[in-house]
Write an enzyme that holds these catalytic residues in place. Structure first.
Site, PDB file in Angstrom:
ATOM      1  N   ASP A  14       0.865  -1.172   0.000  1.00 13.96           N
ATOM      2  CA  ASP A  14       0.000   0.000   0.000  1.00 13.96           C
ATOM      3  C   ASP A  14       0.904   1.225   0.000  1.00 13.96           C
ATOM      4  O   ASP A  14       1.861   1.288   0.765  1.00 13.96           O
ATOM      5  CB  ASP A  14      -0.893  -0.013   1.248  1.00 13.96           C
ATOM      6  CG  ASP A  14      -1.829   1.172   1.283  1.00 13.96           C
ATOM      7  OD1 ASP A  14      -2.893   1.094   0.651  1.00 13.96           O
ATOM      8  OD2 ASP A  14      -1.473   2.169   1.932  1.00 13.96           O
TER       9      ASP A  14
ATOM     10  N   ASP B  52      -1.831   9.158 -11.361  1.00 11.11           N
ATOM     11  CA  ASP B  52      -1.969   7.993 -12.252  1.00 11.11           C
ATOM     12  C   ASP B  52      -0.617   7.586 -12.829  1.00 11.11           C
ATOM     13  O   ASP B  52      -0.301   6.399 -12.915  1.00 11.11           O
ATOM     14  CB  ASP B  52      -2.939   8.296 -13.392  1.00 11.11           C
ATOM     15  CG  ASP B  52      -4.393   8.239 -12.951  1.00 11.11           C
ATOM     16  OD1 ASP B  52      -4.659   7.850 -11.797  1.00 11.11           O
ATOM     17  OD2 ASP B  52      -5.260   8.579 -13.783  1.00 11.11           O
TER      18      ASP B  52
ATOM     19  N   ASP C 120      -4.332   2.524  -4.464  1.00  2.89           N
ATOM     20  CA  ASP C 120      -2.873   2.464  -4.304  1.00  2.89           C
ATOM     21  C   ASP C 120      -2.447   1.147  -3.671  1.00  2.89           C
ATOM     22  O   ASP C 120      -1.411   1.063  -3.034  1.00  2.89           O
ATOM     23  CB  ASP C 120      -2.399   3.651  -3.462  1.00  2.89           C
ATOM     24  CG  ASP C 120      -2.981   3.652  -2.058  1.00  2.89           C
ATOM     25  OD1 ASP C 120      -3.977   2.934  -1.829  1.00  2.89           O
ATOM     26  OD2 ASP C 120      -2.448   4.367  -1.196  1.00  2.89           O
TER      27      ASP C 120
ATOM     28  N   HIS D 216      -4.431  14.541 -10.414  1.00  2.00           N
ATOM     29  CA  HIS D 216      -4.943  13.221 -10.777  1.00  2.00           C
ATOM     30  C   HIS D 216      -4.040  12.546 -11.816  1.00  2.00           C
ATOM     31  O   HIS D 216      -3.675  11.373 -11.668  1.00  2.00           O
ATOM     32  CB  HIS D 216      -6.381  13.334 -11.290  1.00  2.00           C
ATOM     33  CG  HIS D 216      -7.076  12.029 -11.409  1.00  2.00           C
ATOM     34  ND1 HIS D 216      -7.559  11.332 -10.327  1.00  2.00           N
ATOM     35  CD2 HIS D 216      -7.340  11.264 -12.505  1.00  2.00           C
ATOM     36  CE1 HIS D 216      -8.102  10.210 -10.737  1.00  2.00           C
ATOM     37  NE2 HIS D 216      -7.991  10.138 -12.054  1.00  2.00           N
TER      38      HIS D 216
END
Length: 140
Positions: free
Chosen positions: A93, A110, A136, A106
């Protein structure tokens, strides 16, 4: 009586036209059926892939995890996965990803997810499949 009536060229032409139309229709149905089969196979493949990273997704992870779990000696011998030992799962994570995405935007977030996916794929290729579980979160 119709049974005794001679067959004319017009009748033969109509019969031939109907025969050709049926042959063309059958060919079209067969081609469309093959296209549908390919489309269905492609849809099934895409349902197991994360569209952003190209990694296997949560659905693939859950399916593969079930297949790796021992059930019986017979199931172990016939399953797709051949393991030398017990299965292991590593979960990853990205800490504070919400903050990172807030700073990078954003698109930047990505891009980071894609880069991480590529690094994991390269580093862990010999150990098994890398999955993007969501957001994630990754697992292998």
């Amino acid at each position: 009586m119709l049974a005794n009536a001679p067959i004319t060229n017009t009748d033969q032409t109509r019969a031939f036209t109907i025969f050709v139309a049926i042959a063309v229709l059958a060919d079209t149905v067969q081609r469309n059926s093959r296209k549908l089969t390919v489309s269905e196979r492609r849809a099934a493949e895409l349902s197991l892939v994360d569209p952003l990273t190209g990694l296997a997704n949560r659905t693939a992870f859950e399916r593969d995890l079930v297949m790796m779990m021992p059930r019986s000696a017979t199931a172990q011998q016939s399953r797709e996965f051949k393991l030398d030992g017990p299965p292991a799962v590593v979960a990853l994570d990205i800490s504070d990803f919400k903050y990172i995405r807030g700073r990078l935007g954003h698109a930047g977030g990505d891009l980071l997810l894609v880069e991480i996916a590529e690094a994991l794929r390269d580093a862990l290729a010999d150990l098994g499949t890398v999955y993007r579980i969501g957001g994630d979160e990754y697992a292998t």
